[in-house]
Design a protein around this motif. Structure first.
Motif, PDB file in Angstrom:
ATOM      1  N   UNK A   1       0.823  -1.254  -0.188  1.00 42.56           N
ATOM      2  CA  UNK A   1       0.111   0.046  -0.143  1.00 42.56           C
ATOM      3  C   UNK A   1       0.735   1.244   0.159  1.00 42.56           C
ATOM      4  N   UNK A   2       1.328   1.487  -1.284  1.00 44.77           N
ATOM      5  CA  UNK A   2       2.175   2.790  -1.222  1.00 44.77           C
ATOM      6  C   UNK A   2       1.679   4.103  -1.123  1.00 44.77           C
ATOM      7  N   UNK A   3       2.165   5.124  -0.371  1.00 48.59           N
ATOM      8  CA  UNK A   3       1.809   6.450  -0.510  1.00 48.59           C
ATOM      9  C   UNK A   3       1.936   7.049  -1.880  1.00 48.59           C
ATOM     10  N   UNK A   4       1.494   8.306  -1.691  1.00 49.31           N
ATOM     11  CA  UNK A   4       1.549   9.329  -3.045  1.00 49.31           C
ATOM     12  C   UNK A   4       3.403   9.214  -3.512  1.00 49.31           C
ATOM     13  N   UNK A   5       3.551   9.133  -4.861  1.00 47.27           N
ATOM     14  CA  UNK A   5       5.001   8.937  -5.061  1.00 47.27           C
ATOM     15  C   UNK A   5       5.536  10.539  -4.933  1.00 47.27           C
ATOM     16  N   UNK A   6       6.868  10.606  -4.595  1.00 44.59           N
ATOM     17  CA  UNK A   6       7.433  11.497  -4.851  1.00 44.59           C
ATOM     18  C   UNK A   6       7.610  11.922  -6.310  1.00 44.59           C
ATOM     19  N   UNK A   7       7.174  11.026  -7.352  1.00 44.79           N
ATOM     20  CA  UNK A   7       7.461  11.555  -8.624  1.00 44.79           C
ATOM     21  C   UNK A   7       6.129  12.061  -9.153  1.00 44.79           C
ATOM     22  N   UNK A   8       5.088  11.841  -8.298  1.00 41.79           N
ATOM     23  CA  UNK A   8       3.799  12.618  -8.647  1.00 41.79           C
ATOM     24  C   UNK A   8       3.792  14.115  -8.672  1.00 41.79           C
ATOM     25  N   UNK A   9       4.560  14.563  -7.487  1.00 44.29           N
ATOM     26  CA  UNK A   9       5.058  15.845  -7.412  1.00 44.29           C
ATOM     27  C   UNK A   9       6.061  16.400  -8.429  1.00 44.29           C
ATOM     28  N   UNK A  10       7.270  15.512  -8.488  1.00 40.76           N
ATOM     29  CA  UNK A  10       8.387  16.132  -9.277  1.00 40.76           C
ATOM     30  C   UNK A  10       7.939  16.141 -10.730  1.00 40.76           C
ATOM     31  N   UNK A  11       7.114  15.090 -11.304  1.00 38.41           N
ATOM     32  CA  UNK A  11       6.887  14.923 -12.742  1.00 38.41           C
ATOM     33  C   UNK A  11       5.500  15.459 -13.064  1.00 38.41           C
ATOM     34  N   UNK A  12       4.377  15.181 -12.364  1.00 39.97           N
ATOM     35  CA  UNK A  12       3.287  15.506 -12.543  1.00 39.97           C
ATOM     36  C   UNK A  12       2.598  17.100 -12.311  1.00 39.97           C
ATOM     37  N   UNK A  13       3.001  17.038 -10.877  1.00 40.80           N
ATOM     38  CA  UNK A  13       2.519  18.343 -10.267  1.00 40.80           C
ATOM     39  C   UNK A  13       3.224  19.522 -10.885  1.00 40.80           C
ATOM     40  N   UNK A  14       4.606  19.507 -10.790  1.00 44.06           N
ATOM     41  CA  UNK A  14       5.483  20.305 -11.265  1.00 44.06           C
ATOM     42  C   UNK A  14       5.762  20.220 -12.729  1.00 44.06           C
ATOM     43  N   UNK A  15       5.954  19.045 -13.311  1.00 39.43           N
ATOM     44  CA  UNK A  15       5.853  19.065 -14.886  1.00 39.43           C
ATOM     45  C   UNK A  15       7.290  19.816 -15.427  1.00 39.43           C
TER      46      UNK A  15
END
Length: 287
Positions: A135-149
């Motif tokens: 059960x993983x939490x939100x990824x760091x990559x969700x922020x660095x790649x998707x939110x930030x873009x």
């Protein structure tokens, strides 16, 4: 157990699947990449095509595998049905173990996609095959790649101070590989969370600090984060998620992940640095 057998990865061509395939391949585990249509990622010894909506194709793709790692598609309104089909297919193919990639705090009634994973977890537990659930939490990559873009103006889709325990996808993949190839993980449910509780604004600032980019964050209105067609079920699910994050965040505890890794879980800024190094080694540059 899969110490000496092939591990099938369902969803191997996605962001998570590619990391899991790579983590398994680096330790010499034979990997069967199962995708809907995409080529097998580097590191896989075999490539099979199958559709989660076609149980027969799943059975054929899983035959002879010692274990299967199931990564269901996110935000799909039939995700629970697809997980159940994968679990039944694993039983029919006589796979030795099923490991389901779920989500942190799946029993969160305000987030439909979390609840669907909770229902899927129940199907896995009932399939008759030894199971493990991560059960993983939100990824760091969700922020660095998707939110930030790729732009410098960054819209923040939920409360920038709500506590999140973002986890490095590399840590998740390494933990998954340890679970799939090591003994003693049957009948276990593991929460995988990062070691810090950071708000979104703090995470964006760390991305800026590590990359040297002049990021300019601003708060988006409700529904202002557009990853899907407006009015679609997926878009409504995303709005519900952002509302829940605003109200309660998504905090977790890193102890289980650190135990599975045999080391401390990776901090947010270090995960961003690791991804930059990974891109540079691959010759892709960095954003």
């Amino acid at each position: 157990m899969a110490q000496n057998g092939t591990v099938a990865v369902l969803g191997a061509s996605g962001r998570t699947g590619r990391r899991v395939v790579d983590a398994l391949a680096r330790r010499g585990t034979p990997v069967r990449a199962v995708t809907r249509s995409s080529p097998a990622p580097p590191g896989a010894r075999e490539g099979h095509t199958a559709d989660l909506a076609d149980e027969g194709s799943l059975v054929r793709a899983l035959e002879g595998a010692a274990a299967v790692y199931v990564i269901p598609p996110v935000y799909r309104p039939d995700e629970d049905v697809l997980i159940a089909a994968a679990a039944r297919a694993a039983a029919r193919a006589r796979v030795g173990r099923v490991v389901l990639h779920s989500v942190l705090h799946p029993y969160t009634a305000t987030m439909p996609h979390h609840v669907l994973k909770a229902v899927g977890e129940d199907a896995v537990r009932r399939c008759g095959v030894p199971w493990t659930i991560v059960q993983p939490a939100m990824y760091v990559q969700t922020v660095s790649e998707i939110v930030v873009g790729t732009g410098d103006d960054v819209g923040l889709p939920w409360d920038p101070d709500a506590p999140m325990s973002a986890v490095h996808l590399g840590d998740v993949a390494e933990a998954a590989a340890n679970i799939l190839t090591g003994p003693g993980h049957e009948w276990a449910t593991y929460e995988l969370a990062g070691p810090e509780r950071l708000g979104l604004a703090a995470m964006v600032q760390q991305v800026a600090d590590v990359t040297g980019r002049p990021l300019r964050p601003h708060r988006l209105p409700p529904g202002g984060w557009s990853l899907f067609d407006p009015g679609s079920t997926e878009a409504e699910t995303l709005v519900a998620m952002c509302r829940e994050y605003t109200d309660h965040g998504l905090p977790g505890n890193p102890n289980v992940l650190s135990w599975l890794l045999g080391r401390p879980a990776t901090r947010f800024a270090d995960a961003v640095r690791a991804d930059l190094a990974r891109l540079q080694v691959a010759g892709e540059g960095c954003r």
